[in-house]
Design a protein around this motif. Structure first.
Motif, mmCIF file in Angstrom:
data_model
loop_
_atom_site.group_PDB
_atom_site.id
_atom_site.type_symbol
_atom_site.label_atom_id
_atom_site.label_comp_id
_atom_site.label_asym_id
_atom_site.label_seq_id
_atom_site.Cartn_x
_atom_site.Cartn_y
_atom_site.Cartn_z
ATOM 1 N N VAL A 366 43.675 43.100 28.681
ATOM 2 C CA VAL A 366 43.183 41.629 29.055
ATOM 3 C C VAL A 366 44.612 40.994 29.445
ATOM 4 C CG1 VAL A 366 42.742 39.313 28.068
ATOM 5 C CG2 VAL A 366 41.855 41.621 26.860
ATOM 6 N N THR A 367 44.161 40.075 30.623
ATOM 7 C CA THR A 367 45.378 39.313 31.334
ATOM 8 C C THR A 367 44.827 37.999 31.710
ATOM 9 O OG1 THR A 367 47.044 39.392 32.894
ATOM 10 C CG2 THR A 367 45.126 40.200 33.714
ATOM 11 N N GLN A 368 45.555 36.911 32.223
ATOM 12 C CA GLN A 368 44.952 35.740 32.675
ATOM 13 C C GLN A 368 44.801 35.652 33.728
ATOM 14 O OE1 GLN A 368 48.250 33.080 30.667
ATOM 15 N NE2 GLN A 368 46.609 32.449 29.279
ATOM 16 N N ALA A 369 43.981 34.491 34.342
ATOM 17 C CA ALA A 369 43.705 33.971 35.746
ATOM 18 C C ALA A 369 44.423 32.638 35.642
ATOM 19 C CB ALA A 369 42.391 34.101 35.949
ATOM 20 N N GLU A 370 44.620 32.357 37.036
ATOM 21 C CA GLU A 370 45.346 31.163 37.284
ATOM 22 C C GLU A 370 44.247 29.820 37.151
ATOM 23 O OE1 GLU A 370 48.447 30.499 38.255
ATOM 24 O OE2 GLU A 370 49.106 32.421 39.220
ATOM 25 N N GLU A 371 44.854 29.025 36.668
ATOM 26 C CA GLU A 371 43.933 27.525 36.857
ATOM 27 C C GLU A 371 43.871 26.991 38.215
ATOM 28 O OE1 GLU A 371 42.341 26.255 34.286
ATOM 29 O OE2 GLU A 371 43.275 27.528 32.656
ATOM 30 N N THR A 372 42.756 26.886 38.797
ATOM 31 C CA THR A 372 42.478 26.264 40.308
ATOM 32 C C THR A 372 41.733 25.380 40.225
ATOM 33 O OG1 THR A 372 41.089 27.941 40.704
ATOM 34 C CG2 THR A 372 43.198 28.877 40.845
ATOM 35 N N ASP A 389 42.290 37.297 43.312
ATOM 36 C CA ASP A 389 43.394 36.772 43.732
ATOM 37 C C ASP A 389 44.014 35.832 42.890
ATOM 38 O OD1 ASP A 389 43.057 38.038 46.301
ATOM 39 O OD2 ASP A 389 42.230 36.468 47.293
ATOM 40 N N GLU A 390 43.271 35.204 41.940
ATOM 41 C CA GLU A 390 43.741 34.498 40.845
ATOM 42 C C GLU A 390 44.119 34.906 39.434
ATOM 43 O OE1 GLU A 390 40.387 31.070 42.460
ATOM 44 O OE2 GLU A 390 40.248 32.132 40.312
ATOM 45 N N MET A 391 44.195 36.386 39.624
ATOM 46 C CA MET A 391 44.785 37.289 38.557
ATOM 47 C C MET A 391 46.228 36.812 38.230
ATOM 48 S SD MET A 391 44.688 41.259 37.734
ATOM 49 C CE MET A 391 42.927 41.487 37.813
#
Length: 462
Positions: A366-372, A389-391
């Motif tokens: 598991v990893t995070q994605a950017e807040e956009t 691309d937001e990973m």
């Protein structure tokens, strides 16, 4: 006569210039000047002539070479003897730095040096790393790779083992669309990446997959690097009881088969009857769950080493089939060899990918994605899975994954967006009901499936 001179003699007698490479014999395997000089002379002659010298030529070239005619021992046996001695020398070098005063392979870092510099646990990690390196260097392989034209027996043996489930497993996902995209499910020897913005349900989706695999008989190793043991047990009891449909719950006028309520368990607000029912359910899992889940949680006092080597050791110790790492970026990172931002995570991702193959396990991380801004419309948050691309953290995670899954949830609904996959399925969307407080996380039926269900019930509205 030592094994080294026998190995050299057999090389020149059999005219085998590939023996060093074939059996992994390097200059580091030798300690005396006569052995090293003979090795160098052979390598130089082979590079120039693509064959070995005669015994006479080698004797003239190296004064210390002792020719042994008609060696009976095989290359494999001699290589094992050479590497066995090499292993002893290497262990001595780790302890005391050198085997003799003029040791050509002297080590500057020793156990004593490390004990004086590092805490005990870090010294043990260093020692384990050194011994693992020695073990890898001293392993003898008599054959390189598999022959496409000759090793067909191996292929069909492996085919039958996989067919029977003995050497290879496919663990179906809880979500049918993912199974279709993967050609049946999550395949042993592969890593899969789940990513999403903070608080959107990444851990819940992965826990659902862990329980699904355990239901099918898998032994699951679950590294929960953010949640406490009590919290993850609460969620697991809710999800696994919902899978059995222990209760019926109405949510916004719709009836669902549900599990024990997660929030009430977490806040210890269950009624006495529900508490007793939960205890009975927990006691029955040992008989009703075909597999097992081993949790390692953030509040486990013994869980202080969280690197890839520790993970592999635990996989082997419990015989894990499926692994969850939640999240990967809270592991102890591998060494950043590039010096770039995120380099440690990139190396960790590569190491996990390689380990999944060695251990023949399915690994979910598991990893995070950017807040956009893309997640908002008219200042209101909308249900929208993040793009690749937001990973966050490292794009290497994308490269090392057999399938990436971007997730989001909002107001009782969830989505999983499938990214890069070996069997296609890219950009497919899995739509789900997402009511984790009741353990209800499941894929919505397609329009065709809904129509078929209505036909069977005789209640077709159109």
């Amino acid at each position: 006569m030592n094994s080294s001179m026998k190995f050299f003699s057999r090389m020149v007698d059999s005219k085998n210039p590939q023996a060093f490479d074939q059996y992994g014999i390097t200059q580091q395997c030798f300690i005396t000047s006569d052995e090293i000089d003979t090795y160098k002379a052979l390598k130089k002659f082979i590079e120039k002539n693509s064959t070995t010298p005669s015994p006479e030529e080698l004797t003239l070239a190296v004064e210390g070479f002792l020719y042994v005619p008609n060696v009976n021992s095989s290359f494999n046996v001699l290589a094992e003897e050479i590497k066995s001695e090499f292993a002893k020398y290497e262990i001595l070098r780790v302890i005391q730095g050198q085997v003799m005063s003029n040791d050509p392979h002297k080590k500057m870092e020793t156990v004593e040096n490390k004990i004086n510099k590092l805490p005990g646990n870090e010294t043990l990690d260093w020692m384990i790393e050194q011994l693992q390196e020695i073990k890898a260097k001293t392993k003898v392989s008599s054959k390189i790779g598999l022959s496409f034209t000759k090793d067909y027996d191996w292929f069909f043996t492996e085919y039958e083992n996989r067919e029977s489930g003995n050497s290879f497993k496919i663990w179906p996902s809880k979500f049918p669309t993912i199974n279709k995209a993967l050609g049946g499910g999550f395949m042993a020897g592969n890593a899969y990446c789940w990513y999403g913005r903070s608080g959107r349900g990444k851990s819940i989706f992965c826990l659902e997959e862990a329980i699904e695999s355990a239901t099918q008989g898998a032994t699951v190793l679950y590294w929960s690097l953010e949640m406490s043991a009590f919290e993850i047990y609460c969620r697991a009891y809710t999800s696994s009881s919902a899978k059995l449909g222990l209760f019926n719950t109405a949510v916004e006028g719709v009836d669902y088969e549900a599990g024990f309520p997660a929030k009430e368990i977490l806040m210890t607000k269950l009624s006495p009857d529900y508490k007793q029912a939960l205890k009975a359910f927990a006691e029955s899992l040992n008989q009703t769950l075909a597999g097992e889940i081993i949790f390692r949680t953030v509040d486990d006092q013994s869980f202080d080493i969280k690197n890839v080597k520790q993970l592999e050791m635990e996989i082997e110790q419990i015989g894990a089939d499926v692994v969850v790492i939640d999240p990967i970026y809270l592991m102890n990172m591998e060494k950043n060899t590039t010096g770039t931002k995120g380099g440690g995570l990139a190396e960790t991702s590569k190491a996990i990918k390689h380990m999944s193959g060695r251990t023949n396990t399915v690994i979910h991380f598991v990893t995070q994605a950017e807040e956009t801004k893309a997640q908002y419309q008219d200042d209101q948050r909308i249900l929208k899975a993040p793009s690749r691309d937001e990973m966050k953290k490292s794009m290497q995670l994308l490269e090392d994954s057999s399938l990436t899954m971007g997730i989001d949830s909002l107001d009782g609904k969830g989505i999983i967006k499938l990214g890069k996959g070996r069997f296609g399925g890219e950009d497919q969307i899995v739509e789900t009901i997402f009511l984790p407080n009741y353990g209800i996380v499941r894929e919505l039926p397609s329009p065709e499936e809904s129509k078929e269900q209505f036909k069977k019930s005789g209640d077709l509205p159109f």
